[in-house]
Structure formats: C-alpha cells, structure tokens
Design a protein around this motif. Structure first.
Motif, PDB file in Angstrom:
ATOM      1  N   LEU A   1      -6.476   3.859   5.855  1.00 17.81           N
ATOM      2  CA  LEU A   1      -5.567   2.761   5.512  1.00 17.81           C
ATOM      3  C   LEU A   1      -4.363   2.694   6.441  1.00 17.81           C
ATOM      4  CD1 LEU A   1      -5.558   3.318   1.646  1.00 17.81           C
ATOM      5  CD2 LEU A   1      -6.700   1.434   2.854  1.00 17.81           C
ATOM      6  N   GLY A   2      -4.434   3.408   7.556  1.00 20.28           N
ATOM      7  CA  GLY A   2      -3.277   3.495   8.449  1.00 20.28           C
ATOM      8  C   GLY A   2      -2.774   2.166   8.953  1.00 20.28           C
ATOM      9  N   ASN A   3      -3.666   1.179   9.068  1.00 25.83           N
ATOM     10  CA  ASN A   3      -3.267  -0.138   9.568  1.00 25.83           C
ATOM     11  C   ASN A   3      -2.972  -1.135   8.445  1.00 25.83           C
ATOM     12  OD1 ASN A   3      -3.610   0.638  12.294  1.00 25.83           O
ATOM     13  ND2 ASN A   3      -5.819   0.244  12.155  1.00 25.83           N
ATOM     14  N   HIS A   4      -2.909  -0.640   7.211  1.00 30.18           N
ATOM     15  CA  HIS A   4      -2.752  -1.547   6.070  1.00 30.18           C
ATOM     16  C   HIS A   4      -1.558  -1.206   5.190  1.00 30.18           C
ATOM     17  CE1 HIS A   4      -6.718  -3.031   7.109  1.00 30.18           C
ATOM     18  NE2 HIS A   4      -7.219  -1.810   6.995  1.00 30.18           N
ATOM     19  N   LEU A   5      -0.642  -0.397   5.672  1.00 26.59           N
ATOM     20  CA  LEU A   5       0.435   0.110   4.823  1.00 26.59           C
ATOM     21  C   LEU A   5       1.346  -0.981   4.282  1.00 26.59           C
ATOM     22  CD1 LEU A   5       1.400   3.382   6.734  1.00 26.59           C
ATOM     23  CD2 LEU A   5       0.196   3.174   4.553  1.00 26.59           C
ATOM     24  N   ASP A   6       1.493  -2.064   5.014  1.00 27.72           N
ATOM     25  CA  ASP A   6       2.385  -3.140   4.572  1.00 27.72           C
ATOM     26  C   ASP A   6       1.658  -4.227   3.783  1.00 27.72           C
ATOM     27  OD1 ASP A   6       4.593  -1.948   5.772  1.00 27.72           O
ATOM     28  OD2 ASP A   6       4.176  -2.887   7.709  1.00 27.72           O
ATOM     29  N   ARG A   7       0.369  -4.072   3.590  1.00 29.58           N
ATOM     30  CA  ARG A   7      -0.395  -5.077   2.861  1.00 29.58           C
ATOM     31  C   ARG A   7      -0.269  -4.878   1.355  1.00 29.58           C
ATOM     32  NH1 ARG A   7      -6.063  -6.155   6.174  1.00 29.58           N
ATOM     33  NH2 ARG A   7      -5.099  -6.616   8.196  1.00 29.58           N
ATOM     34  N   PHE A   8      -0.635  -5.936   0.621  1.00 27.39           N
ATOM     35  CA  PHE A   8      -0.618  -5.887  -0.833  1.00 27.39           C
ATOM     36  C   PHE A   8      -2.058  -5.828  -1.348  1.00 27.39           C
ATOM     37  CE2 PHE A   8       3.423  -7.603   0.430  1.00 27.39           C
ATOM     38  CZ  PHE A   8       4.315  -6.982  -0.444  1.00 27.39           C
ATOM     39  N   PRO A   9      -2.272  -5.358  -2.569  1.00 29.22           N
ATOM     40  CA  PRO A   9      -3.639  -5.167  -3.071  1.00 29.22           C
ATOM     41  C   PRO A   9      -4.553  -6.373  -2.901  1.00 29.22           C
ATOM     42  CG  PRO A   9      -2.099  -4.112  -4.555  1.00 29.22           C
ATOM     43  CD  PRO A   9      -1.261  -4.833  -3.517  1.00 29.22           C
ATOM     44  N   GLU A  10      -4.039  -7.571  -3.128  1.00 26.58           N
ATOM     45  CA  GLU A  10      -4.892  -8.759  -3.037  1.00 26.58           C
ATOM     46  C   GLU A  10      -5.393  -9.008  -1.612  1.00 26.58           C
ATOM     47  OE1 GLU A  10      -1.432 -12.191  -2.441  1.00 26.58           O
ATOM     48  OE2 GLU A  10      -2.561 -12.068  -4.309  1.00 26.58           O
ATOM     49  N   GLU A  11      -4.774  -8.356  -0.640  1.00 26.98           N
ATOM     50  CA  GLU A  11      -5.181  -8.509   0.755  1.00 26.98           C
ATOM     51  C   GLU A  11      -6.198  -7.459   1.195  1.00 26.98           C
ATOM     52  OE1 GLU A  11      -1.369 -10.182   3.052  1.00 26.98           O
ATOM     53  OE2 GLU A  11      -0.953  -8.266   2.025  1.00 26.98           O
ATOM     54  N   LEU A  12      -6.624  -6.605   0.261  1.00 26.04           N
ATOM     55  CA  LEU A  12      -7.539  -5.513   0.578  1.00 26.04           C
ATOM     56  C   LEU A  12      -8.916  -5.755  -0.019  1.00 26.04           C
ATOM     57  CD1 LEU A  12      -5.173  -2.511  -0.261  1.00 26.04           C
ATOM     58  CD2 LEU A  12      -5.520  -3.576   1.985  1.00 26.04           C
ATOM     59  N   SER A  13      -9.926  -5.134   0.576  1.00 30.43           N
ATOM     60  CA  SER A  13     -11.271  -5.161   0.007  1.00 30.43           C
ATOM     61  C   SER A  13     -11.327  -4.220  -1.195  1.00 30.43           C
ATOM     62  CB  SER A  13     -12.291  -4.713   1.056  1.00 30.43           C
ATOM     63  OG  SER A  13     -12.116  -3.331   1.348  1.00 30.43           O
ATOM     64  N   GLY A  14     -12.421  -4.294  -1.951  1.00 28.97           N
ATOM     65  CA  GLY A  14     -12.574  -3.412  -3.100  1.00 28.97           C
ATOM     66  C   GLY A  14     -12.567  -1.942  -2.704  1.00 28.97           C
TER      67      GLY A  14
ATOM     68  N   VAL B   1       0.834  -1.203   0.000  1.00 30.36           N
ATOM     69  CA  VAL B   1       0.000   0.000   0.000  1.00 30.36           C
ATOM     70  C   VAL B   1       0.866   1.249   0.000  1.00 30.36           C
ATOM     71  CG1 VAL B   1      -1.602   1.361   1.402  1.00 30.36           C
ATOM     72  CG2 VAL B   1      -2.019  -1.082   1.041  1.00 30.36           C
ATOM     73  N   THR B   2       1.897   1.267   0.842  1.00 33.93           N
ATOM     74  CA  THR B   2       2.790   2.435   0.893  1.00 33.93           C
ATOM     75  C   THR B   2       3.411   2.718  -0.462  1.00 33.93           C
ATOM     76  OG1 THR B   2       3.335   2.134   3.230  1.00 33.93           O
ATOM     77  CG2 THR B   2       4.909   3.350   1.897  1.00 33.93           C
ATOM     78  N   ASP B   3       3.931   1.695  -1.111  1.00 35.38           N
ATOM     79  CA  ASP B   3       4.610   1.889  -2.389  1.00 35.38           C
ATOM     80  C   ASP B   3       3.634   2.235  -3.505  1.00 35.38           C
ATOM     81  OD1 ASP B   3       7.093   1.472  -1.269  1.00 35.38           O
ATOM     82  OD2 ASP B   3       7.096  -0.677  -1.684  1.00 35.38           O
ATOM     83  N   ASN B   4       2.421   1.687  -3.456  1.00 31.63           N
ATOM     84  CA  ASN B   4       1.406   2.071  -4.429  1.00 31.63           C
ATOM     85  C   ASN B   4       1.014   3.537  -4.255  1.00 31.63           C
ATOM     86  OD1 ASN B   4       0.081   0.136  -6.470  1.00 31.63           O
ATOM     87  ND2 ASN B   4       0.375  -1.199  -4.694  1.00 31.63           N
ATOM     88  N   LEU B   5       0.893   3.978  -3.001  1.00 23.70           N
ATOM     89  CA  LEU B   5       0.518   5.367  -2.737  1.00 23.70           C
ATOM     90  C   LEU B   5       1.552   6.353  -3.261  1.00 23.70           C
ATOM     91  CD1 LEU B   5      -0.943   5.200   0.904  1.00 23.70           C
ATOM     92  CD2 LEU B   5      -2.189   5.741  -1.193  1.00 23.70           C
ATOM     93  N   THR B   6       2.812   5.984  -3.201  1.00 21.99           N
ATOM     94  CA  THR B   6       3.878   6.915  -3.588  1.00 21.99           C
ATOM     95  C   THR B   6       4.326   6.755  -5.037  1.00 21.99           C
ATOM     96  OG1 THR B   6       5.609   5.384  -2.827  1.00 21.99           O
ATOM     97  CG2 THR B   6       4.754   6.973  -1.220  1.00 21.99           C
ATOM     98  N   PHE B   7       3.799   5.753  -5.737  1.00 17.71           N
ATOM     99  CA  PHE B   7       4.312   5.397  -7.057  1.00 17.71           C
ATOM    100  C   PHE B   7       4.238   6.563  -8.041  1.00 17.71           C
ATOM    101  CE2 PHE B   7       3.670   3.693 -11.351  1.00 17.71           C
ATOM    102  CZ  PHE B   7       4.843   2.964 -11.503  1.00 17.71           C
ATOM    103  N   HIS B   8       3.056   7.168  -8.215  1.00 16.65           N
ATOM    104  CA  HIS B   8       2.901   8.217  -9.217  1.00 16.65           C
ATOM    105  C   HIS B   8       3.668   9.475  -8.850  1.00 16.65           C
ATOM    106  CE1 HIS B   8      -0.971   6.648 -11.394  1.00 16.65           C
ATOM    107  NE2 HIS B   8       0.105   5.926 -11.635  1.00 16.65           N
TER     108      HIS B   8
END
Length: 223
Positions: A128-141, A101-108
């Motif tokens: 998303l404060g508790n999900h920064l280390d998660r990957f997209p497949e681990e998140l809800s829509g 999540v962190t890297d996706n947020l900063t990518f652009h």
C-alpha cells in the motif's frame, strides 16, 4: 498459555425455546501459534469467536486470555481488552471512510495508546506504499482488506481473531492475504485464531479445531 477455553456453553432463546449452540467446547492456543476453526454453517464457529473477543458472554465455562477471565470483566473491561490485547479482522473491512489509508492504519494503535511504529514500512509490506493518501472508497476490495489487516497488526495485539477474513476475496488474493496475516502475526509473536469454511486455508495454519453441532470433533467426522 495465551488463550484457554474450558467447557464453554452458549445458547440463544428462540420461538421454539432455548437453542444450544456451543456444548462444552475446550481448547488452548499458545502465543506465536495459529489455529483454524472450521465447521459447517451453524456449528458455532462465529459464536465461539465472538465469545473469545468478549463481544458476548458464555452461559457456562471459562475463557481466559493471558490469565484474565473474560466472563469476570464488565463491558468496559472487555472493551479495553479489544483495544489493547485482542485484535479483530472480519470479512467486512470496517474501515473509517473519512480517514486516509495512513490514518486507518494507525487508528487502533492510537486508540490503545500505542505507537503504531513505522507506518511507511508497514504499508510497504502490505503493498500500500503508493496509496497512503487515498480513502477506502478509492481502493479495491483486496487493498481494503490489507488496510484492515495492517490496522489490527499496528496495534500489536497479543491475540488476533479473524472471522472468514478472505471470504470476500478471490482465491489468489485470499491466499496472499492469509500468507500476509501469518507473516505479520508471527513477527509480533501473537496468537492467531481464524474461522474459515476452507479446509485448504485451514491446512496452512499450525493446528485445526473442528466444530460439529457445537462440539469439538475430528475434522473427518468422528467424535
């Protein structure tokens, strides 16, 4: 004036010949303002959004963003525009599955050579404060859409374009997403142009532009 669209026409070649999609569309959008683009399927909404994003070129007319004519740019120039000036949010989240999540947020932001700012604070506003280390497949829509919104806003574009950004979400989540988008866009002073089928959501933006058969019409149906 942030966005100026004048007499834009666009059509496509089909088996039955040339099919016009946009027929002389004109409108303006100021920085800090929001505009809903509505109309039935096939009215030209997504085509117009793609032209503004520089993903395609108009057959006639002019599209200016911050005074720059998109049609006069080459492919590299339009790509630079999308990296730095224009931010895109679509129904499909288009997150990078191998990034957290962190890297996706900063990518652009990093792609545009900009400091993404306080990512923890942004993630907190996105819930998303508790999900920064998660990957997209681990998140809800809904969580994935929040990442997609945050990724666009972190790059601080001058113009945010959204194509049915709540289309894959339930009504309550979609309402929350729109409120969040408006809040974040307002904070950065960007212009916000959103394609939507929903009159209810359109009513929450500053103004509304309705397309019918490729022409701007009154939302109630009168030219």
């Amino acid at each position: 004036m942030l966005l100026r669209v004048r007499d834009v026409e666009k059509g496509f070649e089909t088996a039955d010949g040339h099919q016009p999609v946009l027929r002389g569309v004109s409108f303006d959008l100021d920085a800090g303002h929001s505009l809903a683009l509505t109309g039935e399927s096939g009215s030209g909404k997504s085509t117009l959004l793609h032209l503004v994003a520089g993903l395609d070129s108009p057959d006639a007319g002019r599209i200016e963003i911050a005074g720059d004519d998109i049609a006069a740019m080459d492919d590299a120039g339009r790509a630079r525009l999308r990296r730095g000036t224009v931010g895109l949010i679509f129904q499909q989240f288009n997150l990078i599955p191998s990034l957290s999540v962190t890297d996706n947020l900063t990518f652009h932001a990093r792609l545009a050579g900009r400091d993404p700012g306080d990512v923890d604070a942004l993630a907190g506003r996105l819930g998303l404060g508790n999900h920064l280390d998660r990957f997209p497949e681990e998140l809800s829509g809904g969580q994935q859409q929040r990442v997609a919104i945050g990724r666009t806003i972190a790059a601080r574009p001058r113009l945010v374009l959204a194509d049915e950004p709540t289309g894959n979400l339930d009504e309550a989540t979609g309402d929350a997403m729109l409120a969040l988008m408006r809040e974040l866009v307002t904070d950065t002073g960007a212009g916000f142009l959103m394609v939507t089928h929903s009159s209810r959501l359109a009513g929450r933006l500053d103004d509304r532009l309705h397309l019918r058969a490729g022409r701007v019409t009154d939302p109630r149906g009168a030219e």
